[in-house]
Scaffold this active site. Structure first.
Site, PDB file in Angstrom:
ATOM      1  N   LYS A  70      50.584 -19.284 -25.442  1.00  0.00           N
ATOM      2  CA  LYS A  70      50.034 -19.322 -24.020  1.00  0.00           C
ATOM      3  C   LYS A  70      49.683 -17.781 -23.613  1.00  0.00           C
ATOM      4  CE  LYS A  70      52.665 -23.339 -23.384  1.00  0.00           C
ATOM      5  NZ  LYS A  70      53.982 -24.026 -22.961  1.00  0.00           N
ATOM      6  N   GLN A  93      59.572 -23.047 -19.821  1.00  0.00           N
ATOM      7  CA  GLN A  93      59.395 -23.730 -21.167  1.00  0.00           C
ATOM      8  C   GLN A  93      60.660 -24.552 -21.331  1.00  0.00           C
ATOM      9  OE1 GLN A  93      56.669 -23.333 -23.405  1.00  0.00           O
ATOM     10  NE2 GLN A  93      57.429 -24.763 -24.413  1.00  0.00           N
ATOM     11  N   ASP A 144      51.961 -26.831 -15.068  1.00  0.00           N
ATOM     12  CA  ASP A 144      52.392 -27.816 -16.206  1.00  0.00           C
ATOM     13  C   ASP A 144      52.185 -29.455 -15.455  1.00  0.00           C
ATOM     14  OD1 ASP A 144      52.884 -27.214 -18.567  1.00  0.00           O
ATOM     15  OD2 ASP A 144      55.115 -26.684 -18.158  1.00  0.00           O
TER      16      ASP A 144
END
Ligand code: NDP
Length: 295
Positions: A53, A97, A120
């Site tokens: 990312k 994460q 997300d």
């Protein structure tokens, strides 16, 4: 003969498009989009995902911040950090994460993220808005699949779509999106899971089959019909001594058998995977441009 749905190729095109958009923003004196990622602990796979990312942010001219916290960080400290990022004005979006260490309640963490920065798309506000077909951040993997179907001109309207797997991050949102009255949507959707009786009965009826269960080569040629469009989300490492790494990646679909009956099929690797990170950055760019109307 089947056509490969290459996420590797499409993601290259989408990256170039975003790179140019960001360059234009910056040329006009605006700051670039800024994505942050919080990584708690040093799980190997999570390190790799976050690394990808950050690297892609660099490639496309995004600003990025990696917040590293020790594995024994308390839930309270993590929640405080999230609140800080919620308030940080020059930050457009951030992710935490997953998975998180066991002592941290992941639901609490997701709930603490400001939905407007939840690139997300995991916060219930975004999930609810998605379910009502309101503007929202779509979760990255389903968003990537929607783009794969759209950009390859695959008609979805009126098709029988079978989704195998009902996780919050892939199967469930995918079933919602494909059933919606939208450009990529209007399918008749069947959602299968581990309690489904006679899975093959359902998969054999599919015009579009999305498989996200995490079992290597589970779907075999006799489980699909001729002409099916197959989206294989699964990624499983299987031992392979001939490889330097000692493993190879397998999808949930037995590729050769299923491809022989397919009109379109995603490879693993190089199919859905590359689309996922690109979609996260697309959400971040949307956030930077204030594209989502939150009313
Ligand atoms: P989960 O483990 O969260 O969910 C798996 C789903 O599969 C569950 O709903 C489960 O049913 C269902 N399932 C398990 N066994 C069967 C069976 N025998 N028949 C029918 N359904 C079954 O997985 P994820 O959705 O997180 O991930 C799925 C796969 O996709 C994994 O390989 C993962 O690595 C990969 N992945 C790939 C991404 C990418 O970018 N390419 C992104 C995210 C995931 P039940 O609910 O009843 O338990």
């Amino acid at each position: 003969m089947y056509k490969l749905l290459s996420g590797k190729e499409l993601s290259t095109v989408l990256k170039e498009e975003m790179k140019q958009e960001v360059a234009a923003l910056v040329a006009n004196g605006a700051r670039p989009p800024h994505l942050a990622a919080i990584l708690v602990g040093s799980d190997g796979a999570s390190e790799t995902y976050v690394g990808h990312k950050v690297k892609m942010c660099d490639q496309l001219g995004f600003a990025s911040t990696l917040v590293r916290l020790e594995a024994d960080t308390s839930e309270e400290v993590l929640l405080k950090k999230i609140e800080e990022l919620n308030q940080q004005e020059d930050l457009d979006g951030f992710i935490v994460q997953l998975p998180l260490p066991k002592h941290i309640n992941a639901n609490k963490v997701v709930m603490a993220i400001d939905p407007k920065k939840d690139v997300d798309g995991f916060h219930p506000v975004n999930v609810g808005r998605m379910a009502q077909n309101l503007p929202s951040y779509l979760p990255a993997t389903p968003y990537g699949i929607v783009q794969l179907l759209e950009r390859n001109g695959i008609e979805t309207s009126g098709k029988e779509c079978v989704v195998v797997g009902r996780s919050n991050i892939v199967g469930s949102p995918m079933s919602i999106l494909l059933a919606q009255n939208a450009a990529v949507g209007n399918c008749t959707v069947t959602l299968c899971h581990s309690r489904t009786k006679d899975l093959a009965f359902h998969t054999k009826r599919a015009d579009i089959l999305v498989v996200a269960l995490g079992k290597a080569e589970f779907i075999t040629g006799d489980m699909v019909k001729e002409g099916v469009v197959v989206i294989d989300v699964g990624i499983t490492r299987v031992k392979d001594e001939t490889r330097k790494s000692g493993y190879r990646l397998k999808g949930d679909v037995k590729f050769d058998e299923v491809a022989a009956k397919s009109s379109f099929i995603t490879p693993v690797p190089g199919g859905v995977g590359p689309m996922t990170v690109v979609s996260l950055l697309k959400n971040t760019l949307k956030a930077r441009k204030g594209e989502i109307e939150w009313v």
